[in-house]
Motif scaffolding. Sequence first.
Motif, PDB file in Angstrom:
ATOM      1  N   UNK A  54      13.960  -7.779 -14.046  1.00 13.23           N
ATOM      2  CA  UNK A  54      13.460  -6.583 -13.329  1.00 13.23           C
ATOM      3  C   UNK A  54      13.355  -7.167 -11.803  1.00 13.23           C
ATOM      4  N   UNK A  55      12.738  -6.245 -10.995  1.00 16.85           N
ATOM      5  CA  UNK A  55      12.767  -6.614  -9.569  1.00 16.85           C
ATOM      6  C   UNK A  55      11.058  -6.659  -9.103  1.00 16.85           C
ATOM      7  N   UNK A  56      10.678  -7.009  -8.122  1.00 20.98           N
ATOM      8  CA  UNK A  56       9.359  -6.675  -7.483  1.00 20.98           C
ATOM      9  C   UNK A  56       9.313  -6.831  -6.200  1.00 20.98           C
ATOM     10  N   UNK A  57       8.388  -6.083  -5.408  1.00 20.61           N
ATOM     11  CA  UNK A  57       8.190  -6.278  -4.065  1.00 20.61           C
ATOM     12  C   UNK A  57       6.765  -5.908  -3.566  1.00 20.61           C
ATOM     13  N   UNK A  58       6.270  -6.385  -2.536  1.00 22.16           N
ATOM     14  CA  UNK A  58       4.863  -6.015  -2.052  1.00 22.16           C
ATOM     15  C   UNK A  58       5.099  -5.052  -0.965  1.00 22.16           C
ATOM     16  N   UNK A  59       4.530  -3.888  -0.917  1.00 22.91           N
ATOM     17  CA  UNK A  59       4.446  -3.135   0.092  1.00 22.91           C
ATOM     18  C   UNK A  59       2.990  -2.818   0.765  1.00 22.91           C
ATOM     19  N   UNK A  60       3.128  -2.574   2.103  1.00 21.74           N
ATOM     20  CA  UNK A  60       1.821  -2.527   2.745  1.00 21.74           C
ATOM     21  C   UNK A  60       1.841  -0.965   2.932  1.00 21.74           C
ATOM     22  N   UNK A  61       0.459  -0.423   2.797  1.00 22.54           N
ATOM     23  CA  UNK A  61       0.283   1.115   2.946  1.00 22.54           C
ATOM     24  C   UNK A  61      -1.188   1.191   3.729  1.00 22.54           C
ATOM     25  N   UNK A  62      -1.186   0.844   4.912  1.00 24.91           N
ATOM     26  CA  UNK A  62      -2.515   0.693   5.516  1.00 24.91           C
ATOM     27  C   UNK A  62      -3.123  -0.324   5.211  1.00 24.91           C
ATOM     28  N   UNK A  63      -4.244  -0.326   4.795  1.00 23.75           N
ATOM     29  CA  UNK A  63      -5.056  -1.593   4.256  1.00 23.75           C
ATOM     30  C   UNK A  63      -4.764  -1.948   2.693  1.00 23.75           C
ATOM     31  N   UNK A  64      -3.969  -1.201   2.195  1.00 24.94           N
ATOM     32  CA  UNK A  64      -3.552  -1.613   0.730  1.00 24.94           C
ATOM     33  C   UNK A  64      -2.307  -2.279   0.615  1.00 24.94           C
ATOM     34  N   UNK A  65      -2.188  -3.460  -0.319  1.00 28.42           N
ATOM     35  CA  UNK A  65      -1.155  -4.128  -0.380  1.00 28.42           C
ATOM     36  C   UNK A  65      -0.668  -3.729  -1.992  1.00 28.42           C
ATOM     37  N   UNK A  66       0.259  -3.271  -2.197  1.00 28.92           N
ATOM     38  CA  UNK A  66       0.915  -2.621  -3.626  1.00 28.92           C
ATOM     39  C   UNK A  66       2.107  -3.556  -3.963  1.00 28.92           C
ATOM     40  N   UNK A  67       1.889  -4.256  -5.160  1.00 31.58           N
ATOM     41  CA  UNK A  67       2.812  -4.787  -5.908  1.00 31.58           C
ATOM     42  C   UNK A  67       3.590  -3.896  -6.865  1.00 31.58           C
ATOM     43  N   UNK A  68       4.733  -3.503  -6.467  1.00 30.21           N
ATOM     44  CA  UNK A  68       5.692  -2.794  -7.165  1.00 30.21           C
ATOM     45  C   UNK A  68       6.482  -3.579  -8.006  1.00 30.21           C
ATOM     46  N   UNK A  69       6.544  -3.231  -9.423  1.00 28.67           N
ATOM     47  CA  UNK A  69       7.040  -4.104 -10.400  1.00 28.67           C
ATOM     48  C   UNK A  69       8.358  -3.134 -10.927  1.00 28.67           C
ATOM     49  N   UNK A  70       9.488  -3.152 -10.933  1.00 31.42           N
ATOM     50  CA  UNK A  70      10.602  -2.280 -11.523  1.00 31.42           C
ATOM     51  C   UNK A  70      11.336  -3.057 -12.681  1.00 31.42           C
TER      52      UNK A  70
ATOM     53  N   UNK B 177      -0.109 -13.913  -1.837  1.00 30.30           N
ATOM     54  CA  UNK B 177       0.925 -13.342  -0.668  1.00 30.30           C
ATOM     55  C   UNK B 177       0.378 -12.246   0.099  1.00 30.30           C
ATOM     56  N   UNK B 178      -0.800 -11.675  -0.310  1.00 26.63           N
ATOM     57  CA  UNK B 178      -1.534 -10.355   0.500  1.00 26.63           C
ATOM     58  C   UNK B 178      -2.803 -10.692   0.387  1.00 26.63           C
ATOM     59  N   UNK B 179      -3.470 -11.675   0.662  1.00 24.10           N
ATOM     60  CA  UNK B 179      -4.959 -11.896   0.315  1.00 24.10           C
ATOM     61  C   UNK B 179      -5.645 -11.378   1.367  1.00 24.10           C
ATOM     62  N   UNK B 180      -5.067 -11.133   2.560  1.00 22.11           N
ATOM     63  CA  UNK B 180      -5.576 -10.412   3.818  1.00 22.11           C
ATOM     64  C   UNK B 180      -5.807  -9.022   3.503  1.00 22.11           C
ATOM     65  N   UNK B 181      -5.270  -8.218   2.610  1.00 21.60           N
ATOM     66  CA  UNK B 181      -5.357  -6.818   2.353  1.00 21.60           C
ATOM     67  C   UNK B 181      -6.582  -6.583   1.819  1.00 21.60           C
TER      68      UNK B 181
END
Length: 358
Positions: free
Chosen positions: A305-321, A345-349
């Motif tokens: 599968x695939x993965x990506x990290x998306x930023x939405x405001x103050x939230x970092x979302x790891x999307x796993x497909x 990878x998104x510890x500042x979120x």
Amino acid sequence: MLTRRMLNRALLDRQMLLRRHDAKALAVIEHLVGMQSQAPLPAYVGLWTRLLDFRHEDLAGLLTDRTAVRIALMRGTIHLVSADDCLALRPVMQPLLERWLRTSYGRRLDGVDLGELASAARALMEERPLSFAELEELLGERWPGRDALAQAVRAVVPLVQVPPRGVWGASGQARHVPAESWLGRPLGDGSAAGEMVLRYLRAFGPASVKDMQTWSGLTGLRSVVKGLDLVTYRDESGVELFDLPGAPLPGPDAEAPVRFLPEFDNLLLSHADRTRVMAEEHRPRVFTVNGIIRATILVDGFVAGLWRIERDGKTAVLAIAPFEPLGPATRDALAAEGERLLEFAAGDAPARDIRFLG
């Protein structure tokens, strides 16, 4: 005869993906014979997924103190390598880059003396690091009407991309200087092809000559292989595979934990037959038409599968497909590993979340 699962486990072991290792980042970069670095930051995740307690500054420091560099090498693409490997391997890759230049830009450079072009470019970049756009403009004053001068320089002069490019948390346009100037040492003599093949097998073997040529972009490696002390196997299709005597071959049932691979990871780019790690039907979803190699998950050692990290405001979302439905235990393992990835990878979120897409 080596089955696909045997080749899979051998590759994962040599790629340091069956377990995390207590090693220095520089040693891992050298063991892997460099890391694909077409995009500047995925190598950080590539090291994180292979090492215990890897920190961003472990790689950033190597780049800023010139112990490691980013330069066009295997397949003509940007690789993160040690300074020593930069100097040794760049001359070995010269025929590849010259072939690329002839086929891609040959007619557009008719009448341009490449030796004079290289000397002029070196003089300009000795003054300050230059982007390709800046280099093209300055060289155009001497060769007006040409539009591929910077690309020609890329082929005939070893160009290092200098920091802050490639430094985590920093940003900067790709600017270049000659490798010898940046490192204060001369290039090798181009005789390292045999050693390069041995190191490739140590990190990617067992492998065929076609695999070696796919990884490097070079041709004519069969003659190099003939001069080396290697053992041979066959895969399930009867293809001859070469390996180092005594190199490890874990059993096909060796446990392979879930892993997150970054974009452009060489695990997916270094064999003509990629089915040892990825089913052919999944390839179009990983390899895009515009040359992007997407970030992937490994389940039981294979791309799943695939993965990506998306930023939405103050939230970092790891999307796993995932490509296919996953069992509860596998989803739990990916979630646990994903939490560690988000921390890295998104510890500042301020907020972090994991979502399975399917």
